[in-house]
Design an enzyme around this catalytic site. Sequence first.
Site, PDB file in Angstrom:
ATOM      1  N   ASP A  64      -0.933   9.490 -12.181  1.00  0.00           N
ATOM      2  CA  ASP A  64      -0.328   8.878 -10.906  1.00  0.00           C
ATOM      3  C   ASP A  64      -1.532   9.096  -9.846  1.00  0.00           C
ATOM      4  OD1 ASP A  64       2.473   8.662 -11.632  1.00  0.00           O
ATOM      5  OD2 ASP A  64       2.308  11.083 -11.907  1.00  0.00           O
TER       6      ASP A  64
ATOM      7  N   HIS B 115       0.145  17.607 -15.733  1.00  0.00           N
ATOM      8  CA  HIS B 115       1.347  16.957 -16.040  1.00  0.00           C
ATOM      9  C   HIS B 115       2.483  17.837 -16.844  1.00  0.00           C
ATOM     10  CE1 HIS B 115       3.864  13.483 -18.008  1.00  0.00           C
ATOM     11  NE2 HIS B 115       3.384  12.895 -16.973  1.00  0.00           N
TER      12      HIS B 115
END
Length: 431
Positions: A366, A308
Site C-alpha cells: 500500500d 501488514h
Amino acid sequence: MSDTSKTATLTIDGETYDLPIYSPTAGPDVIDIRKLYGSAGVFTYDPGFTSTAACDSTITFIDGGKGELLHRGYPIDQLASKSHYLEVCYLLLYGELPSAKELEHFETTITNHTMIHEQMHNFFRGFRRDAHPMATMVGVVGAMSAFYHDSTDISDERQREIASHRLIAKMPTIAAMAYKYSIGQPFVYPRNDLDYAANFLHMCFAVPAEEYVVNPIMARAMDRIFTLHADHEQNASTSTVRLASSSGANPFACIAAGIACLWGPAHGGANQACLEMLKEIGTPDRIPEYIARAKDKDDPFRLMGFGHRVYKNFDPRATVMKQSADEILDMLGVEDNPVLATAKELERAALADPYFAEKKLFPNVDFYSGIILEAMGFPTSMFTPIFALSRTVGWISQWKEQLADPQMKIGRPRQLYQGPTERDYVDIEKR
C-alpha cells in the site's frame, strides 16, 4: 478434501466427541466441526472468523510468517516481474498458465468486451458530480445485471464464463468513467489497439482536444499494481463475494457487494490513508518528529503503509512494487512534489531505524502503490476504485470456484446471544 485418520477429541460435560482433522497441501491442519452442533448442541466462537476455514480453495495461499503469496502455486514476485495482468487473470480463472495461443485468444476476448452498454452512461449522470468514485462503481456494477441478462444464470456454465469476461473487461472502463465524471471531463472510449493497463490510463487521462500517448513505464507500473492486487485469499471483500454468491445472487450483484466491502478504510483504503499521512507530515524535515511519534506507544499516530496484518515478516508484493515506484520517481523526479519527496525520505528513515526492523514494520504494497498512483496524477479518491478493478478477477475466480463446489451451502454464521430472554409485551400506557 482429503481423508485423514487424525481426529481431535472434545470433551463437554463428560461426553467426548471425535472431530475429523484434515491436512491441506499447505498451511495448518483444519478441524472439521460441521457436525458439532448436531451431535453436541454447541457452537464455536470465532469473531472475525480468524481461526475458521469457511471453504476449500485451490486459488491462493498465503504464509504470513514466511512472507509468501502463491497464486495456483506460483510466487507473486515471479508473476509480477515475469508475467502481466491478463496472463495472471487466466491463471487465476483456469488454474494453469496459458499457452501462447490460449493467451492470445483470452486477451482478444477481454479486449472485445471493454465497451459498456451506451445506455449505462445515463447512470453516471444521475450521480452528483462530487460523488465518491467508489459510490458510483457500486451502483454501476450492480446495475450491469439490468443490461446483460444473457449472463446472469449461474446454473449455466457458458453464462458464467461470459459474465467473468465482461466483468474483467468492463471494470477499467467503469472505473475510468467514474474518474472522468468526478472531474467534469467527457468519457473516453476504450481502444482495442492498447493493452489492458495502457487502455485504462488512456481512458483516465486522454481528452478529445489533443492526442495522449501512454508512457510505457507508467503502463508497466499500472500493470504491476493490477497484478499485485489480483487476489489475496479469503479477505473481507472476497468473503463478502462468496457469502453473496452462496444465496444464488447473480455475478454482477456479487461483485458489487465485494466493491462495497472493499470501500472500508480498514480494507481497500490503506493506500489512500498512507498518502493522507504523507500529506499530514508535509515535508521531509518533519519526518524525525513523526518517526518519534510512531515509536511512542501513548501517541495515537501510526505509520500507515508499514507492516501488514497477515504478513509478519515482509510483504512479498512490496519488493516488486518498490521497483516500479523507484522507476516512476526517477522518471518524474520528486523535487517539485513534497508528497513524493516525503515518501522517499520516510522509506529511507524507517528502513534505517532498528525499531522498525525489530518489529518487522517494513513498507508494504500500500505504501508503494499509493506513491505510484500519486505520481501518475490520480487523486486519492481513485485509489480504492483501482484496487477494486484489480481485485475483480480474484473475486470472480473465487465465485466460480464456489459455484463448482459440491459442499457449498448458503452462508449462515451463528452467534453468541447476550440479549434479554423471552419477556411479555407491555402496553404503552403501562410503561
